[in-house]
Scaffold this active site. Sequence first.
Site, PDB file in Angstrom:
ATOM      1  N   GLU A 197       0.777  -1.232   0.000  1.00  0.00           N
ATOM      2  CA  GLU A 197       0.000   0.000   0.000  1.00  0.00           C
ATOM      3  C   GLU A 197       0.814   1.290   0.000  1.00  0.00           C
ATOM      4  O   GLU A 197       0.729   2.103   0.920  1.00  0.00           O
ATOM      5  CB  GLU A 197      -0.999  -0.014   1.169  1.00  0.00           C
ATOM      6  N   GLU A 315      -5.774  -7.425  -1.549  1.00  0.00           N
ATOM      7  CA  GLU A 315      -6.596  -7.276  -0.343  1.00  0.00           C
ATOM      8  C   GLU A 315      -7.965  -6.755  -0.729  1.00  0.00           C
ATOM      9  O   GLU A 315      -8.086  -5.796  -1.493  1.00  0.00           O
ATOM     10  CB  GLU A 315      -5.966  -6.306   0.655  1.00  0.00           C
TER      11      GLU A 315
END
Length: 395
Positions: A197, A315
């Site tokens: 991320e 995710e």
Amino acid sequence: MVVALLASVISVVAPSVGANGALNLDAAVKGSSASGALQAPLRAQGGKLVDANGKQVTLTGVNWFGMETGTFSPHGLWARNWESMLDQIKSSGFNTIRVPYSNQLFDKSSAATGINLAKNPDLKGLQGLALMDKIVKGATDRGLMVLLDRHRPTSEAQSELWYTGQISEQRWIDDWTMLASHYKNNPLVIGADLHNEPRGQATWGTGDQNTDWRLAAERAGNAVLKANPNWLIVVEGIENYKNNYYWWGGNLMGAKDAPVRLSSPDKLVYSPHDYGPGVYRQAWFDAPNYPDNLPDVWQKHWAYLIGKTPLLMGEFGGRSVSPNTVEGKWQRKSLDFMKQNGLSYTYWSWNPNSGDTGGVLKDDWQSVDQAKLDMLKGHQAPFVQAPGAPAEAAK
């Protein structure tokens, strides 16, 4: 036009282990040749993943986190045995585990805690790479593929960029090349999710060596491929591209004009992260045509890559799967979209102790959330199986 990709029924050969504990890749490949099972390594072919013989491979897995945290061990081992956990992941129909870790895990001072040694006596004294080895070998012995995920530099928190004041870019790359070499002879350890991320300061295609995530992914990815040409290089998006804000790691708009360039282009996998209103109430969740507006949102930020480069939804997850809730509608629409387009995923998370999403497991760390698992079973690749194992029903 988006064409749905059909998953082939495949088997995966778990590598044999010699008397000295060394992995025997030759035996694994020979066995796979005889049985017609999946042969390592995996690679990209257009917009899909395939094995060495061109059979399509779809990763449908879960995240089992903990090694990136201050326990420096997979979570839940205070409640149960680690092998029973892996058995349950496999029996739930998942064929892949994404394993988050931090670079701090490999420091000698990072002692593993949170392990009930009465339930896990064989983990006594293990930490760092030795503990990772135990979990990875247990997973791959069961025919589960493993994707390693550099989730945090240290156990304290995720970071915007791939380096911090404590963990340099060189340390990041060195740890990746160490892991790539270390697992080189285990064909079921399939790749590197380079950094979890990127966000905030992270840019794409700007040419700034300090912030351009695309360039950093190329530097690390090519170093990994030099150490282990068989691995997939998994590259997440960023948060903000030219003032278009999206989920952390979810924005791959920049890849259209500035794609990641690897020494082996067929090892590239892009990996967006995407979440529902339980994480943040984005404007599109309140649109009059929700959830039918979601494909257009995805198309803008990452789905335009379908058919061009393999996509792994690294995710996604949430607490509610009810078709009557905003979050449940989002989860179901997401999974349907992935199924229709043959996309891979690793669901967040197996763990129940993810604050935003909960997990496939309930809080007792034993029983599954059956409604959530039933939803996920709507898009699971055929059960991964080692040659010689009893035949199991296709999922």
